[in-house]
Design a protein around this motif. Structure first.
Motif, PDB file in Angstrom:
ATOM      1  N   ALA A 205      -8.815 -52.878  48.659  1.00  0.00           N
ATOM      2  CA  ALA A 205      -8.976 -53.832  47.551  1.00  0.00           C
ATOM      3  C   ALA A 205      -8.790 -55.270  48.022  1.00  0.00           C
ATOM      4  O   ALA A 205      -9.555 -56.170  47.656  1.00  0.00           O
ATOM      5  CB  ALA A 205      -7.972 -53.509  46.451  1.00  0.00           C
ATOM      6  N   LEU A 206      -7.783 -55.519  48.861  1.00  0.00           N
ATOM      7  CA  LEU A 206      -7.525 -56.869  49.332  1.00  0.00           C
ATOM      8  C   LEU A 206      -8.649 -57.369  50.258  1.00  0.00           C
ATOM      9  O   LEU A 206      -9.050 -58.530  50.190  1.00  0.00           O
ATOM     10  CB  LEU A 206      -6.185 -56.931  50.058  1.00  0.00           C
ATOM     11  N   LEU A 207      -9.146 -56.492  51.091  1.00  0.00           N
ATOM     12  CA  LEU A 207     -10.247 -56.882  51.971  1.00  0.00           C
ATOM     13  C   LEU A 207     -11.505 -57.198  51.169  1.00  0.00           C
ATOM     14  O   LEU A 207     -12.251 -58.122  51.486  1.00  0.00           O
ATOM     15  CB  LEU A 207     -10.532 -55.778  52.996  1.00  0.00           C
ATOM     16  N   THR A 208     -11.725 -56.439  50.108  1.00  0.00           N
ATOM     17  CA  THR A 208     -12.879 -56.700  49.240  1.00  0.00           C
ATOM     18  C   THR A 208     -12.740 -58.045  48.539  1.00  0.00           C
ATOM     19  O   THR A 208     -13.692 -58.832  48.478  1.00  0.00           O
ATOM     20  CB  THR A 208     -13.025 -55.585  48.181  1.00  0.00           C
ATOM     21  N   ALA A 209     -11.537 -58.330  48.030  1.00  0.00           N
ATOM     22  CA  ALA A 209     -11.315 -59.591  47.322  1.00  0.00           C
ATOM     23  C   ALA A 209     -11.340 -60.793  48.251  1.00  0.00           C
ATOM     24  O   ALA A 209     -11.636 -61.911  47.829  1.00  0.00           O
ATOM     25  CB  ALA A 209      -9.965 -59.533  46.594  1.00  0.00           C
ATOM     26  N   ALA A 210     -11.033 -60.575  49.534  1.00  0.00           N
ATOM     27  CA  ALA A 210     -10.944 -61.684  50.477  1.00  0.00           C
ATOM     28  C   ALA A 210     -12.275 -62.028  51.128  1.00  0.00           C
ATOM     29  O   ALA A 210     -12.344 -62.940  51.956  1.00  0.00           O
ATOM     30  CB  ALA A 210      -9.918 -61.358  51.559  1.00  0.00           C
ATOM     31  N   VAL A 211     -13.340 -61.334  50.762  1.00  0.00           N
ATOM     32  CA  VAL A 211     -14.661 -61.649  51.328  1.00  0.00           C
ATOM     33  C   VAL A 211     -15.000 -63.107  51.016  1.00  0.00           C
ATOM     34  O   VAL A 211     -14.890 -63.566  49.881  1.00  0.00           O
ATOM     35  CB  VAL A 211     -15.739 -60.716  50.740  1.00  0.00           C
ATOM     36  N   GLY A 212     -15.377 -63.854  52.032  1.00  0.00           N
ATOM     37  CA  GLY A 212     -15.702 -65.264  51.845  1.00  0.00           C
ATOM     38  C   GLY A 212     -14.602 -66.190  52.309  1.00  0.00           C
ATOM     39  O   GLY A 212     -14.828 -67.382  52.502  1.00  0.00           O
ATOM     40  N   LEU A 213     -13.380 -65.649  52.464  1.00  0.00           N
ATOM     41  CA  LEU A 213     -12.295 -66.463  53.011  1.00  0.00           C
ATOM     42  C   LEU A 213     -12.469 -66.532  54.523  1.00  0.00           C
ATOM     43  O   LEU A 213     -12.806 -65.538  55.170  1.00  0.00           O
ATOM     44  CB  LEU A 213     -10.937 -65.837  52.682  1.00  0.00           C
ATOM     45  N   ASN A 214     -12.226 -67.710  55.085  1.00  0.00           N
ATOM     46  CA  ASN A 214     -12.345 -67.837  56.539  1.00  0.00           C
ATOM     47  C   ASN A 214     -11.323 -68.832  57.031  1.00  0.00           C
ATOM     48  O   ASN A 214     -10.562 -69.381  56.261  1.00  0.00           O
ATOM     49  CB  ASN A 214     -13.762 -68.262  56.947  1.00  0.00           C
TER      50      ASN A 214
END
Length: 214
Positions: A205-214
């Motif tokens: 869930a956290l990896l999915t929500a963090a898409v776009g963070l860099n």
């Protein structure tokens, strides 16, 4: 805002004892709430089950429902730590894997945590504590992300949206896992597998929500 010159390493013994007492109270409250219901459980009974006086209980918590907060915030605190320790140029998956390896205490509490989260569906007082815990967590997540971005503006809309997404992902993942069939691993899988399963669910869930963070 974090202070400079803060302590590192383990908290002082008195703080660890207070934290341990809070968790003991939370466990006692969950046991009583799950067997008797919130309305039928008194603060005096929670205190007696935790081996303390009711006066001491009120020094730790303002209401009987809030006694469960330490169990509800354990995963939130771990997520905040992961975000604070997430260095630029490093994949979030790596940080989450490192934190999962150090989450032994939380994994041990999984059956109690899941029983508690299931109760938040039918007990409004506990639901309020659960949602408030996440409401308090969101600005903490935003601050960690802002510091990682290098500008320190936790009120930046982009930062706030990502913090909200991570916060919602964490809450939904735990609720989803709690309400799955045999969520506490009472069958042949056992508690250890249940702990690993919820860590995997939250990680996804956290990896999915963090898409776009860099």
């Amino acid at each position: 805002m974090e202070r400079t010159g803060r302590r590192t390493g383990r908290p002082p013994l008195t703080e660890r004892r207070k934290a341990a007492t809070r968790v003991d109270i939370a466990r006692a409250a969950v046991r009583l709430f799950t067997t008797r219901g919130v309305a039928a459980t008194s603060a005096d009974e929670i205190a007696a089950a935790a081996g303390i006086s009711v006066r001491t209980l009120w020094r730790y918590f303002p209401t009987k429902e809030s006694c469960v907060r330490p169990l509800l915030t354990a995963g939130i605190d771990l997520t905040a730590l992961a975000l604070r320790n997430w260095p630029p140029g490093t994949a979030l998956a790596t940080v989450l894997d490192d934190l999962a390896a150090a989450a032994g205490d939380i994994v041990a509490e999984v059956p109690t945590l899941l029983a508690l989260v299931r109760l938040t569906r039918t007990e409004p007082g506990l639901r309020a504590v659960w949602l408030r815990a996440h409401d308090d967590a969101e600005p903490v997540f935003a601050t960690a992300l802002a510091e990682r971005a290098g500008h320190g503006d936790a009120n930046d809309l982009h930062i706030r949206l990502h913090a909200a997404m991570i916060n919602a992902a964490l809450r939904v993942a735990v609720e989803h896992h709690a309400n799955e069939p045999d969520p506490a691993g009472k069958g042949t899988a056992g508690k250890g597998t249940a702990g690993k399963d919820i860590v995997a669910t939250v990680r996804t869930a956290l990896l999915t929500a963090a898409v776009g963070l860099n």
